[in-house]
Write a protein that holds these residues in place. Structure first.
Motif, PDB file in Angstrom:
ATOM      1  N   LEU A  93       1.015  -1.075   0.129  1.00  0.00           N
ATOM      2  CA  LEU A  93       0.404   0.161  -0.045  1.00  0.00           C
ATOM      3  C   LEU A  93       0.602   1.642  -0.203  1.00  0.00           C
ATOM      4  N   THR A 147      -3.480  -5.474   3.596  1.00  0.00           N
ATOM      5  CA  THR A 147      -3.550  -6.380   2.226  1.00  0.00           C
ATOM      6  C   THR A 147      -3.564  -8.001   2.219  1.00  0.00           C
ATOM      7  N   LYS A 190      -8.762  -4.455  -4.508  1.00  0.00           N
ATOM      8  CA  LYS A 190      -8.457  -3.736  -4.330  1.00  0.00           C
ATOM      9  C   LYS A 190      -7.608  -2.468  -5.348  1.00  0.00           C
ATOM     10  N   SER A 225      -3.635   1.125  -3.064  1.00  0.00           N
ATOM     11  CA  SER A 225      -2.567   0.133  -3.963  1.00  0.00           C
ATOM     12  C   SER A 225      -1.193   0.637  -4.860  1.00  0.00           C
ATOM     13  N   THR A 227       0.808  -0.902  -7.174  1.00  0.00           N
ATOM     14  CA  THR A 227       1.191  -1.564  -8.261  1.00  0.00           C
ATOM     15  C   THR A 227       2.529  -2.074  -8.990  1.00  0.00           C
TER      16      THR A 227
END
Length: 251
Positions: A93, A147, A190, A225, A227
């Protein structure tokens, strides 16, 4: 196989590292094929944060207490274990926090970002998801966004759900909610961007913590998030995160 050994400051972890280095030799993490971290879960999180730009997988061996993110400690057959290990990729995160004085802070969190009251009175938080206010006022000791990898840690202690490692969701969990008293949280995609606004910040100060990196007197916190960052953890076959998360639901 080039291995970089690192350890926490505990005597047990440092002694284990010395024996492993004598047996398998050691190299700089920048030159390693794998990093072996000796310690507990807190040290594993620290190692992942420190080495995230290297792109090197991390294999933990437990020389701490719980060791949820670690493998069993053994000095024999390490190269074979590393060659057979399975990998899990974790996206952290990203927390952006603005303090009451206007200063900005950014941190990454592998487990969770938690907001906690920093005074004698309960915190008051407004919660928004993707720009839409979902809760005008949560009176509580705090709240956290977790998470899947962190769902068995603080999130579970706060009665939040345990999430499968492959789940594309985040757990939003209240800590000792006073009003609404029975609200336990929500499951969010997410991709969600979550914002906490601290109400009455001067009277009810709030701190935010991202994997033990804390910021005091926050006015608001935004979390999403990240990624673009992928932490690679290695586990012995049959003892990966997916299996551990499943086991945690039956104990």
């Amino acid at each position: 196989m080039k291995i970089a050994f690192t350890s926490s400051e505990s005597e047990k972890a440092r002694a284990g590292r010395a024996r492993l280095v004598a047996r398998y030799s050691d190299c700089d993490p920048k030159d390693a094929d794998v990093i072996v971290a000796l310690g507990g879960d807190g040290f594993m999180l620290q190692t992942l944060h420190q080495t995230r730009d290297l792109g090197v997988p991390v294999y933990g061996m437990n020389r701490g207490t719980v060791g949820f993110l670690m493998n069993e400690y053994s000095e024999s057959g390490l190269v074979g274990r590393l060659m057979e290990a399975e990998q899990a990729v974790i996206n952290p995160l990203e927390m952006t926090a603005q303090c009451v004085d206007g200063t900005m802070h950014k941190e990454l969190a592998i487990n969770e970002v938690s907001l906690l009251r920093a005074g004698p009175q309960a915190a008051k938080l407004r919660i928004s998801v993707d720009g839409r206010v979902r809760m005008e006022e949560l009176v509580c000791d705090g709240a956290l966004l977790s998470t899947p990898a962190g769902s068995t840690a603080y999130n579970n202690s706060a009665h939040g759900p345990i999430l499968p490692i492959g789940a594309e969701v985040l757990a939003l969990t209240a800590v000792a909610a006073f009003r609404p008293r029975r609200w336990r949280g929500a499951l969010l995609p997410k991709s969600a961007k979550v914002r906490f606004d601290v109400l009455e910040a001067a009277k009810r100060p709030v701190m935010v913590d991202a994997d033990s990196r804390s910021v005091s007197n926050v006015a608001y916190v935004e979390i999403e998030s990240q990624t673009a960052v992928g932490h690679r953890l290695m586990f012995d076959p049959g003892h990966g995160l997916e299996e551990r998360l499943l086991q945690e639901q039956f104990i």
